[in-house]
Design a protein around this motif. Structure first.
Motif, short mmCIF file in Angstrom:
data_model
loop_
_atom_site.label_atom_id
_atom_site.label_comp_id
_atom_site.label_asym_id
_atom_site.label_seq_id
_atom_site.Cartn_x
_atom_site.Cartn_y
_atom_site.Cartn_z
N LEU A 167 -6.34 -10.71 6.67
CA LEU A 167 -6.73 -10.21 5.65
C LEU A 167 -5.16 -8.71 4.94
CD1 LEU A 167 -10.60 -10.68 5.02
CD2 LEU A 167 -8.74 -11.73 4.31
N PRO A 168 -5.20 -8.82 3.71
CA PRO A 168 -3.87 -7.77 3.97
C PRO A 168 -4.33 -6.18 4.12
CG PRO A 168 -4.65 -8.20 1.49
CD PRO A 168 -5.62 -9.20 2.84
N ASN A 169 -6.03 -6.14 4.10
CA ASN A 169 -6.14 -4.72 4.34
C ASN A 169 -5.81 -4.24 6.03
OD1 ASN A 169 -8.70 -6.38 3.20
ND2 ASN A 169 -8.96 -4.93 2.79
N PRO A 170 -5.09 -3.21 5.55
CA PRO A 170 -5.07 -2.68 6.51
C PRO A 170 -6.02 -1.87 7.52
CG PRO A 170 -4.19 -0.77 4.75
CD PRO A 170 -5.37 -1.11 4.21
N LYS A 171 -5.37 -1.84 9.35
CA LYS A 171 -6.52 -1.97 9.93
C LYS A 171 -5.86 -1.91 11.09
CE LYS A 171 -7.09 -6.64 8.33
NZ LYS A 171 -5.64 -6.46 8.08
#
Length: 738
Positions: A167-171
């Motif tokens: 998923l594109p979220n920073p993580k």
């Protein structure tokens, strides 16, 4: 573990580097994941060269020693320490590099072949359903958030984790085998923060909730997968969860591919677990908002407010028997306004007797109000609470809703006796000058008249007594029937008239002011004068002693050495009334005490506030540490300040308290006195005149009485002299001889 995607890493670049690293035999572990349309995931462990990888990647990377998983290699987002490579086999043959950071895993972590896809706690249908559920949650509820993905080894190679990573979220991704693996993974982000925990057994998370509160993000949004109802209940009742607004638990349902989503009810006396909705394969059965605003409407939840009577912030209205009817005051009205806006019920409690706000004990715990909040026995604390750093570690403060300065209450010196008002218009030096002027004028009149007599003027002043009486009468602006024919005498009398007119007008004007205004003796009004007086400085608790000791003014620091702490105001008032002590507190409280306890029906007060004050403070309410109520409370308090409600509540409390104080003496008489006082005040404000009372004019009657007494003594002397003449023949009468 942190995930970075790098689409620029093509196969013709990555594969030669990996082969070279394997051939060189450098220590380190890199994970190669190859994905294809088939769900099968192949794992290959190869050796890599740190130097070669560093040259290939734009971000410096470090490798762990092979087989080590205890070393903490968490770094900033820009410098991931543990990384893996995932080679995606698809129609486009695209490849992505996934940089991972967090708990170091080595060969025992992600690359451990002993934990494979066959060890996953979910079957294919459940895993697919959970993947769709968590993907929906992230895309709908956590889209702008930075993510922390924490999982145990069972989820290391699951399709659930793999989908979340992409998923594109920073993580960042963390492998958590024990509670210590979760310590220190919190990171700051400007956007919201989401936390997803994937556990076959949530024991590491439950143990983590028992660690320091500083390791927990109370403003984050949490999703917990893998807990049973009992484990979820244990988690939701922990101290951290009760102060966290957004917390979800996902439990496997009875049907295949079904998941139940639970949340917790904040400040609810009923069931803590609340079913939000049910997910079946690809959608929720009901439309709902998972992370809803739980504090906008508390639905009548009971919040415990610890307080005690401390005027004027908190006052108690009691009936004739002394039973408490209801509290009122500034702080109480602030709490009631909050309860109206946020829809909660207030339950008032008091701290143990004598503990008031509370102090820190030797073992580091607090008693009193702060102690009840720190132990979670109350939700809110109010009682004219100053916002100070000393209690910051035990409680949180709301936004301040009032501000005050610290002042000293001292005894008002008795007023000057009203009969002395006749002498007050002039200073002593002025009175002496007037006496000298009177004698000089009498002497000059006698001299000039004597000169006129020698020249044949028979209307001149012929004796010193006559000259003094003539000059004395002019000072009282009384006309004299004798006027000399001599020009020099007339000239001096003219100037003497001008002199006496100015003096009498000045005296009469100033006398009016002294008759209508009570004159007080000059008292202590500065810190320097208080320090020089050697008076004791009294106060409730030790808070103000610290304020004095931390002041820059050396006189205030000196007063800190004379500070004496009390717990009973009755003892304090005795010392202040006797003039032995000065009481230190905020100005608003002192004004209230003077108005309600030390002001007579005529408006006179036996106490006053020194002109010089110090140390402004903000007044706020205390909350539990990390209380989710703070943000809502701060917003409503700002509305109160903008509308001017706090000042209005103070004035209303002052009026009501004065009625209560008057009612204790006599209800009927108190009401009539209050009405008469208000009526007199209104007449005074409207007319602008103050009628003179007997107290104002007692000086005149005093002089009249002295005059009568002196006259009586003279009469007695004259009668005695006449009797002596009759009894003693040789006593000659001066008038007879003349």
């Amino acid at each position: 573990m942190m995930v970075l995607t790098a689409p620029w890493m093509a196969p013709h670049i990555v594969l030669p580097l990996l082969m070279a690293a394997s051939w060189c035999g450098f220590h380190g572990v890199a994970e190669v994941r190859q994905e294809s349309p088939s769900p099968t995931i192949q794992h290959t462990l190869i050796n890599r060269s740190t130097d070669n990888i560093t040259k290939a990647l734009p971000t410096p990377m470090m490798s762990d020693h092979e087989g080590s998983h205890s070393q903490d290699n968490r770094r900033n987002y820009e410098t991931p320490t543990l990384f893996s490579r995932k080679m995606l086999s698809s129609s486009s043959s695209s490849q992505r590099i996934i940089g991972m950071r967090g708990q170091s895993t080595g060969t025992a972590g992600i690359g451990n072949s002993s934990i494979s896809q066959r060890d996953s706690p979910l079957n294919d249908s459940e895993e697919a359903s959970l993947t769709a559920l968590l993907t929906w949650v992230v895309r709908r509820e956590l889209r702008p958030c930075s993510l922390l993905l924490a999982h145990d080894p069972h989820y290391a190679h699951s399709h659930v984790l793999n989908s979340l990573i992409h998923l594109p979220n920073p993580k960042q991704v963390v492998v958590a085998r024990e509670a210590g693996d979760l310590a220190g993974v919190l990171w700051q982000a400007r956007q919201c923060r989401g936390y997803i925990f994937l556990f076959h057994s949530p024991q590491p998370l439950l143990a983590f909730t028992a660690l320091s509160d500083d390791l927990w993000d109370f403003q984050g949004r949490y999703v917990v997968v893998g807990a049973s109802r009992d484990q979820l209940y244990t988690l939701f009742t922990s101290g951290k969860a009760t102060n966290t607004e957004h917390l979800l638990g996902i439990i496997r349902g009875w049907r295949d591919g079904e998941w139940s989503v639970y949340s917790h009810a904040l400040y609810s006396g009923g069931s803590l677990l609340v079913r939000v909705s049910t997910w079946r394969h690809s959608a929720f059965t009901t439309t709902t908002q998972l992370f809803r605003d739980k504090l906008r409407d508390l639905r009548g939840a009971q919040l415990k407010v610890v307080t005690f009577e401390f005027e004027p912030s908190v006052l108690y209205y009691r009936d004739s028997s002394g039973a408490l009817q209801f509290p009122f005051g500034i702080d109480i009205e602030v709490v009631r306004a909050l309860s109206t806006v946020l829809n909660f019920t207030v339950v008032f409690e008091e701290p143990p007797s004598g503990e008031l706000w509370g102090v820190e004990t030797e073992n580091g715990t607090w008693n009193g109000m702060v102690g009840k909040l720190a132990r979670g026995e109350a939700d809110i604390g109010v009682a004219n609470l100053f916002l100070t750093m000393g209690r910051q570690g035990a409680v949180d403060y709301s936004a301040p809703y009032d501000a005050e300065v610290s002042c000293f209450l001292v005894r008002s010196d008795p007023p000057v006796a009203p009969w002395l008002s006749l002498a007050l218009p002039f200073q002593l030096a002025t009175w002496l000058s007037l006496l000298v002027g009177l004698l000089l004028a009498s002497f000059l009149l006698l001299c000039f008249s004597a000169a006129g007599t020698n020249s044949g003027d028979k209307s001149s002043i012929l004796s010193p007594t006559h000259a003094c009486l003539y000059s004395f009468g002019m000072h009282f602006r009384e006309p004299q029937d004798l006027l000399s024919r001599q020009s020099s005498v007339r000239l001096i009398i003219s100037f003497l008239w001008l002199y006496t007119i100015i003096i009498t007008i000045a005296y009469s004007s100033n006398l009016t002011a002294f008759l209508t205004v009570t004159r007080l003796h000059p008292g202590i009004d500065t810190v320097k004068a208080l320090y020089a007086s050697d008076m004791e400085v009294s106060g409730l608790g030790i808070f103000f002693k610290g304020a004095l000791a931390s002041a820059v003014d050396p006189y205030l620091q000196g007063l800190a050495e004379r500070f004496v702490s009390y717990q009973d105001l009755k003892v304090v008032w005795e010392g202040v009334k006797a003039g032995r002590a000065a009481y230190l507190h905020n100005r608003q409280f002192l004004e209230f005490v003077i108005t309600t306890q030390f002001t007579s029906a005529q408006g006179g007060s036996t106490m006053r506030i020194m002109k010089e004050c110090f140390a402004p403070y903000s007044i706020a309410m205390a909350l539990q540490r990390h209380s989710p109520l703070k943000a809502k409370f701060d917003r409503v308090i700002r509305w109160m300040l903008e509308s001017g409600l706090v000042r209005r509540w103070f004035l209303e409390s002052l009026r009501l308290s004065r009625k209560v104080k008057t009612k204790k003496t006599s209800e009927d008489e108190g009401n009539s006195n209050l009405s008469r006082s208000e009526g007199d005040g209104a007449n005074t404000r409207n007319s602008g005149f103050i009628p003179l009372s007997i107290s104002h004019m007692q000086g005149v009657f005093f002089i009249l009485g002295i005059g009568h007494l002196i006259s009586l003594l003279v009469l007695i002397s004259e009668r005695s002299y006449e009797g002596i003449k009759k009894q003693v023949p040789f006593v000659l009468d001066y008038d007879d001889e003349k």
